[in-house]
Design an enzyme around this catalytic site. Structure first.
Site, mmCIF file in Angstrom:
data_model
loop_
_atom_site.group_PDB
_atom_site.id
_atom_site.type_symbol
_atom_site.label_atom_id
_atom_site.label_comp_id
_atom_site.label_asym_id
_atom_site.label_seq_id
_atom_site.Cartn_x
_atom_site.Cartn_y
_atom_site.Cartn_z
ATOM 1 C CE LYS A 62 -13.877 -16.574 -39.082
ATOM 2 N NZ LYS A 62 -14.343 -16.150 -39.975
ATOM 3 C CG ASP A 98 -16.490 -12.835 -39.454
ATOM 4 O OD1 ASP A 98 -15.882 -12.093 -39.866
ATOM 5 O OD2 ASP A 98 -16.497 -13.880 -39.258
HETATM 6 N N1 LIG Z 1 -14.815 -11.262 -47.168
HETATM 7 C C1 LIG Z 1 -14.631 -11.464 -45.868
HETATM 8 O O1 LIG Z 1 -14.549 -10.938 -45.013
HETATM 9 C C2 LIG Z 1 -15.063 -13.297 -45.733
HETATM 10 C C3 LIG Z 1 -15.305 -13.604 -44.250
HETATM 11 C C4 LIG Z 1 -15.574 -14.971 -44.116
HETATM 12 C C5 LIG Z 1 -15.396 -15.776 -45.404
HETATM 13 N N2 LIG Z 1 -15.209 -15.379 -46.618
HETATM 14 C C6 LIG Z 1 -15.089 -16.159 -47.608
HETATM 15 O O2 LIG Z 1 -16.226 -16.924 -47.656
HETATM 16 C C7 LIG Z 1 -16.165 -18.231 -48.382
HETATM 17 C C8 LIG Z 1 -16.658 -19.410 -47.468
HETATM 18 O O3 LIG Z 1 -15.839 -19.179 -46.304
HETATM 19 P P1 LIG Z 1 -16.603 -20.170 -44.888
HETATM 20 O O4 LIG Z 1 -15.824 -19.786 -43.806
HETATM 21 O O5 LIG Z 1 -17.998 -20.401 -45.047
HETATM 22 O O6 LIG Z 1 -15.911 -21.597 -45.634
HETATM 23 P P2 LIG Z 1 -16.497 -23.089 -44.918
HETATM 24 O O7 LIG Z 1 -17.299 -23.176 -43.629
HETATM 25 O O8 LIG Z 1 -15.454 -24.031 -45.505
HETATM 26 O O9 LIG Z 1 -17.730 -23.274 -46.385
HETATM 27 C C9 LIG Z 1 -17.399 -23.463 -47.445
HETATM 28 C C10 LIG Z 1 -18.531 -23.341 -48.630
HETATM 29 O O10 LIG Z 1 -18.020 -23.539 -49.844
HETATM 30 C C11 LIG Z 1 -18.797 -24.593 -50.361
HETATM 31 N N3 LIG Z 1 -17.917 -25.098 -51.551
HETATM 32 C C12 LIG Z 1 -16.414 -25.530 -51.336
HETATM 33 N N4 LIG Z 1 -16.256 -26.009 -52.393
HETATM 34 C C13 LIG Z 1 -17.134 -25.989 -53.339
HETATM 35 C C14 LIG Z 1 -17.234 -26.357 -54.533
HETATM 36 N N5 LIG Z 1 -16.139 -26.716 -55.431
HETATM 37 N N6 LIG Z 1 -18.554 -26.378 -55.236
HETATM 38 C C15 LIG Z 1 -19.600 -26.018 -54.649
HETATM 39 N N7 LIG Z 1 -19.512 -25.370 -53.326
HETATM 40 C C16 LIG Z 1 -18.211 -25.506 -52.682
HETATM 41 C C17 LIG Z 1 -18.871 -25.635 -49.412
HETATM 42 O O11 LIG Z 1 -20.109 -26.579 -49.672
HETATM 43 P P3 LIG Z 1 -20.256 -27.805 -48.883
HETATM 44 O O12 LIG Z 1 -20.802 -27.844 -47.829
HETATM 45 O O13 LIG Z 1 -20.760 -28.918 -49.941
HETATM 46 O O14 LIG Z 1 -18.621 -28.507 -48.633
HETATM 47 C C18 LIG Z 1 -19.487 -24.506 -48.228
HETATM 48 O O15 LIG Z 1 -20.701 -24.176 -48.438
HETATM 49 C C19 LIG Z 1 -14.668 -18.282 -48.636
HETATM 50 O O16 LIG Z 1 -14.368 -17.800 -49.976
HETATM 51 C C20 LIG Z 1 -14.025 -17.332 -47.599
HETATM 52 O O17 LIG Z 1 -12.901 -16.741 -48.191
HETATM 53 C C21 LIG Z 1 -15.045 -13.900 -46.877
#
Ligand SMILES: NC(=O)c1ccc[n+]([C@@H]2O[C@H](COP(=O)([O-])OP(=O)(O)OC[C@H]3O[C@@H](n4cnc5c(N)ncnc54)[C@H](OP(=O)(O)O)[C@@H]3O)[C@@H](O)[C@H]2O)c1
Length: 286
Positions: A62, A98
């Site tokens: 993205k 989004d």
């Molecule tokens: N429903 C929808 O339309 C939609 C849209 C976008 C995203 N999402 C969901 O939102 C979530 C995040 O997406 P993203 O794009 O923001 O991903 P991202 O940029 O990779 O960020 C991941 C986040 O999760 C945290 N994390 C990952 N593993 C963890 C663990 N074991 N313990 C604690 N924190 C953890 C990371 O913390 P660190 O910084 O410490 O690594 C970071 O804050 C995903 O589950 C995704 O499927 C849903």
């Protein structure tokens, strides 16, 4: 049309976008295009061909896609992220749906007006940033970010500072006392981490200590697989409002659909196809 990401094994977008195209009898295909980082530039270049209306972009591209496009709108510039590309006569335009998808789900499915509210966000990645921009524009009073990596949360607060004139932003480390302090006053708690997602090591975990979930708040978990995460189950048990990630996913897709085709997306068809796709894979993949 396609969704471009990697590895893309679990994307639901082809399921509900194709259902919408078929429903409207549009002779258009929507497919998954798994694309590794070294092939991203080539894949984006390919979208300029007349047979492509555009594409969705998802994790992990993205941000990287921005400099590969001819124009991006203001929202993409503020987020530093594009999730929708439109091809108009060989020129590629970047948009981000989004934010609209999130706000629509919050208002229509959560029945929640965020204006003036105090919000707690678990996470500080790409989704947390998009949600924060949406909430700032919706006029929330404050947003507190708690993230496993504290430096990432404080960097996000710093970067969003200039956009948040009437919204107080803060970051706290991921420790019990932070959660206790932040959950006391929050009206909306949003999980923007992958903790609780099916198929991960943390699928049985909650990102928030469950004994601290505020019963009077709405708990919005962006995860849609499973449809009820451990956080949502605990929130339901303590009497909080609960909203999962599927409506947001479908609403952002519906907004992209409109950009590509100029037609309103058949929402009910998309939601039904997304739910069927999820349950066909036991809510764990798709
Ligand atoms: N429903 C929808 O339309 C939609 C849209 C976008 C995203 N999402 C969901 O939102 C979530 C995040 O997406 P993203 O794009 O923001 O991903 P991202 O940029 O990779 O960020 C991941 C986040 O999760 C945290 N994390 C990952 N593993 C963890 C663990 N074991 N313990 C604690 N924190 C953890 C990371 O913390 P660190 O910084 O410490 O690594 C970071 O804050 C995903 O589950 C995704 O499927 C849903």
């Amino acid at each position: 049309m396609s969704v471009i990401g990697y590895p893309l094994k679990r994307s639901l977008s082809p399921v509900f976008q194709q259902a919408a195209l078929d429903h409207l009898k549009l002779d258009i295909r929507y497919e998954a295009l798994p694309t590794s980082a070294d092939r991203l530039s080539e894949a984006i270049q390919g979208l300029r061909a007349p047979e492509w209306l555009g594409a969705n972009v998802t994790i992990p591209h993205k941000e990287a896609v921005l400099p590969l496009l001819d124009e991006v709108d203001d929202l993409c510039r503020r987020l530093g992220a594009v999730n929708t590309i439109v091809n108009r006569e060989g020129k590629l335009y970047g948009h981000n749906t989004d934010v609209a998808g999130f706000l629509r789900a919050l208002r229509e499915d959560g029945g929640f007006d965020p204006a003036g509210g105090r919000v707690l966000v678990a996470g500080a990645g790409g989704a947390a940033r998009a949600i924060a921009v949406a909430l700032i524009d919706a006029g929330v009073a404050s947003i507190t970010f708690i993230n496993r990596t504290f430096s990432r949360a404080s960097r996000l607060v710093k970067e969003l500072g200039s956009q948040a004139v009437d919204t107080e932003l803060s970051a706290l480390p991921d420790v019990f006392v932070s959660w206790r302090a932040a959950t006391i006053s929050c009206r909306l708690l949003i999980n923007c981490t992958s903790v609780g997602m099916a198929g991960t090591k943390e699928e049985k975990d909650s990102p928030v200590p469950i004994e601290l979930i505020p019963p009077g708040a709405l708990v919005f978990d962006l995860i849609y697989r499973p449809t009820k995460t451990p956080l949502m189950a605990a929130a339901e048990k303590c009497g909080a409002g609960v909203l999962g990630g599927l409506p947001m996913l479908v609403y952002q897709g519906a907004a992209s659909f409109r950009l590509w085709t100029g037609s309103d997306a058949p929402l009910e068809v998309m939601l039904k196809a997304a739910r069927t796709g999820l349950s066909a894979s036991g809510g764990r993949e798709g």
